[in-house]
Design an enzyme around this catalytic site. Sequence first.
Site, PDB file in Angstrom:
ATOM      1  N   GLY A 238       0.806  -1.225   0.000  1.00 53.41           N
ATOM      2  CA  GLY A 238       0.000   0.000   0.000  1.00 53.41           C
ATOM      3  C   GLY A 238       0.840   1.276   0.000  1.00 53.41           C
ATOM      4  O   GLY A 238       2.072   1.233   0.087  1.00 53.41           O
ATOM      5  N   HIS A 239       0.167   2.406  -0.045  1.00 53.56           N
ATOM      6  CA  HIS A 239       0.873   3.686  -0.115  1.00 53.56           C
ATOM      7  C   HIS A 239       1.654   3.982   1.169  1.00 53.56           C
ATOM      8  O   HIS A 239       1.216   3.665   2.259  1.00 53.56           O
ATOM      9  CB  HIS A 239      -0.042   4.853  -0.460  1.00 53.56           C
ATOM     10  CG  HIS A 239      -1.305   4.974   0.313  1.00 53.56           C
ATOM     11  ND1 HIS A 239      -2.253   5.915   0.010  1.00 53.56           N
ATOM     12  CD2 HIS A 239      -1.788   4.275   1.364  1.00 53.56           C
ATOM     13  CE1 HIS A 239      -3.242   5.788   0.850  1.00 53.56           C
ATOM     14  NE2 HIS A 239      -3.000   4.813   1.670  1.00 53.56           N
ATOM     15  N   ASN A 240       2.834   4.559   0.962  1.00 55.40           N
ATOM     16  CA  ASN A 240       3.702   4.996   2.072  1.00 55.40           C
ATOM     17  C   ASN A 240       4.234   3.859   2.933  1.00 55.40           C
ATOM     18  O   ASN A 240       4.718   4.094   4.042  1.00 55.40           O
ATOM     19  CB  ASN A 240       2.980   6.035   2.948  1.00 55.40           C
ATOM     20  CG  ASN A 240       2.663   7.293   2.177  1.00 55.40           C
ATOM     21  OD1 ASN A 240       1.547   7.475   1.702  1.00 55.40           O
ATOM     22  ND2 ASN A 240       3.664   8.118   1.976  1.00 55.40           N
TER      23      ASN A 240
END
Lengths: 340, 340, 340
Positions: A238-240
């Site tokens: 996922g993001h980050n």
Amino acid sequence: MTCSLGDIAEHIGAELHGDNDCLIRNISTLEDADSDSISFLSNHRYIKQLRSTRASAVILAKEHLDDCPSYALVTDNPYLGYALAARMLYPQTRTDGGIHPAANVHESASVDTSAYICPNAVIEQGVVVDANAYIGPSVIIGRDSVVGKDTRILANTVICNSVIIGSSVLIHPGVVIGADGFGFAEKPDGGWIKIPQIGSVLIRDDVEIGSNTTIDRGALGNTVIERGVKIDNQVQIGHNVYIGEYTAIAGCTGIAGSATIGKRCRIGGACGISGHLEIADDVILTAMSAVNNSILKSGVYSSPLSITDNRTWRRNVARFHRLDESFRKIREEIRQIKKN
Amino acid sequence: MTCSLGDIAEHIGAELHGDNDCLIRNISTLEDADSDSISFLSNHRYIKQLRSTRASAVILAKEHLDDCPSYALVTDNPYLGYALAARMLYPQTRTDGGIHPAANVHESASVDTSAYICPNAVIEQGVVVDANAYIGPSVIIGRDSVVGKDTRILANTVICNSVIIGSSVLIHPGVVIGADGFGFAEKPDGGWIKIPQIGSVLIRDDVEIGSNTTIDRGALGNTVIERGVKIDNQVQIGHNVYIGEYTAIAGCTGIAGSATIGKRCRIGGACGISGHLEIADDVILTAMSAVNNSILKSGVYSSPLSITDNRTWRRNVARFHRLDESFRKIREEIRQIKKN
Amino acid sequence: MTCSLGDIAEHIGAELHGDNDCLIRNISTLEDADSDSISFLSNHRYIKQLRSTRASAVILAKEHLDDCPSYALVTDNPYLGYALAARMLYPQTRTDGGIHPAANVHESASVDTSAYICPNAVIEQGVVVDANAYIGPSVIIGRDSVVGKDTRILANTVICNSVIIGSSVLIHPGVVIGADGFGFAEKPDGGWIKIPQIGSVLIRDDVEIGSNTTIDRGALGNTVIERGVKIDNQVQIGHNVYIGEYTAIAGCTGIAGSATIGKRCRIGGACGISGHLEIADDVILTAMSAVNNSILKSGVYSSPLSITDNRTWRRNVARFHRLDESFRKIREEIRQIKKN
């Protein structure tokens, strides 16, 4: 590639018991080997296969030398020896540089003359492709992305815009890197409003990424995959998310947004790691673990249930769903008995 | 895009504490912000970062105003405020209409002049692409499918034949929509006979679908994704599934055939939902839940085990597999004691 | 395709109760059927829909004949009857042979004149494509691979080099077959050294493979998918896995390297199967099972927990993590009571 046994022994740092000049043409399992083959024993339970192998030579530990019917290459780490010998016998073939006429390279992109761009690849504006890189058929590299030297991006992979990929990275087919993270704010009326995902993805050197894996770009700031990380097929990141160097992640694992994974972790297949948590360095997760809290100490962790026959399982699950209640009842019964 | 603080305050409906004309050029986390930045506080545990931020302005709730060292935009819902401000500062760039010369559009397809078709996209016979749609590189749109206005279908996605996609839909790279469902009848001799999958897929307006997600066509009748549904990466949706409006589904979840999911549900990552069951409106499933029965009442539901160290887990699993038997034994012992 | 009821009855081996010459134009659910439709009843719980159907005819078992308001086709296995009737009414359309001008076929590849190659497909050197095969748009077939007759490989699928695919195989979009397995040896300094994956993949006849599924090539020796195996979407199959004939694997399941799966198994959705283990013939795994030991006897097996409300679940999980400890305590208390 044909190699002499002596050259292999030297390359893998093993002690040769046998003929220096014996020619080896392939590497095989103990069972499938023939007189052109070198094989290896890295797991004691294959000792029977060792005794009956027809290989010309076997890479093994000293303790198994007496059971070896062929020449032997003795080393402390036969599995590493196998890896090194295989790389010697099956070297990566190099493609000459060039751009296939059916590739689609934007005029503003910068492609090193030693890089190769396959048919139907699309290289968008501002992209940089460094020396000896290989861009497979139908690969899409979005605008302003960078592909480091010696990096290989295989068929049908999509690199979205502004993604930075280091050198000697290997990306298998069907991967998507840098698509939007899953970020929405709830509207007062119950619908969703999309949050622009304005960060990007940094993939450091020597990373390998398996087929159909997806790595989202950061919402703010970047998703980061550090040097030497190995990611198997169909992993979702996922993001980050941040993944520390040399961590290996087996297939089908999902890592939710903003999770931070340490260095040298080994994450088994089909694990689920929740977002906004931290996993320390040197953590091992067994397959199908569900991680919903931070793990702050190195060690081996697990969570799912192992398999059992369906009838027993049904009864146990029924008990499980009354587990807390049942414990309270039993405790109460014991208390009553003690009173009397 | 540069915006004045006053314009941002007005756009997101916040109360401005500070200079109307201060210019904002980007949005950042509290930690990474500089004097060109606006930031936000939506989670109390970042209060320390708020106190030391170098942002020019912060979007926050009234209760945190005293801790804010910069200009402030006060609103009841800072996360929504952040989403709206980010959309203002990073507007979606519009592509001019046109068909790239390396795209492959069948003569019978109808492509609006304001739509853009990227290189190597394949638009088959009878397809309709509506105004302002964007069809990414190497996207395949199968015969007789329809792509609504303002819909964006990104690189390497495959839309099979006769799929209807609404307007303002965003489909990320590597998605497959409308492939055959998994439908076979057993032959008397033990093999399988494939059942033609003659239904299709309807994707309503404002849906977003993450990278490498797959949505199968119906066996008979359609698979339906209602308005405003948000689907993350690597989600698998079987044939004849129905998903109610505004439901959000996190990555790696699988939904088996003919499941019906209500409105406004939130389905965590890596859940498994069995087929032919029903989930009510407003159900929340925590990550890695295994749903094998209908859920007829809104609420929060869970099923997997959380993580523990491997040694404890092994002992507990061993107990679990004797759980029913053990309970019966303990009950029996207590009964014996009571008798005496 | 329009068929007479008599022809359908004969084709599916059913006893016709009704008009031989009645024309049938489509197949529908009992609920959606009209006077052009044939429908079917294979599950007792749809008996109400049977009674009110407007279908011209229904395929059903003898026991439901009295409830049927229309013509009836009576058979022991109505679901198989439905499958056969659907195949008759919706025959696979055949494409004429040829190579689309936007396809990219290497001069050394051998493509049968009756095979069809779609736009943007890439057929590399030494590939063989047999009679009546269909290679979809943007499909990549790597060097020296073989595609058998009547095999259909749909859009954006990637077949890596030296993969052998049998006849009448159907591969859905976005599949990757023959990418490297996940094989690394640990270096003394903690990093990883990649092991060349020099085996390949053999896909036997009549296999079906769902969208975005990945099947890795063998490290040494081959990954083998036997005849008639059916694999759903987003399944991950590791290197050197062997899957016996007619086994069916539902979506999102992951099978780790060197697992051997028997014949006629049914593996539910989202199962995780560890590597280097064996599953016997005729094993059924319910959805989301975690298999970490060999299963040497046919039967039904399960492992995950079913769903419950989140509050009860939290309490039960807390108990579970103290399960072994709690049992010991209760046993000790009982022992103490007995003593006194």
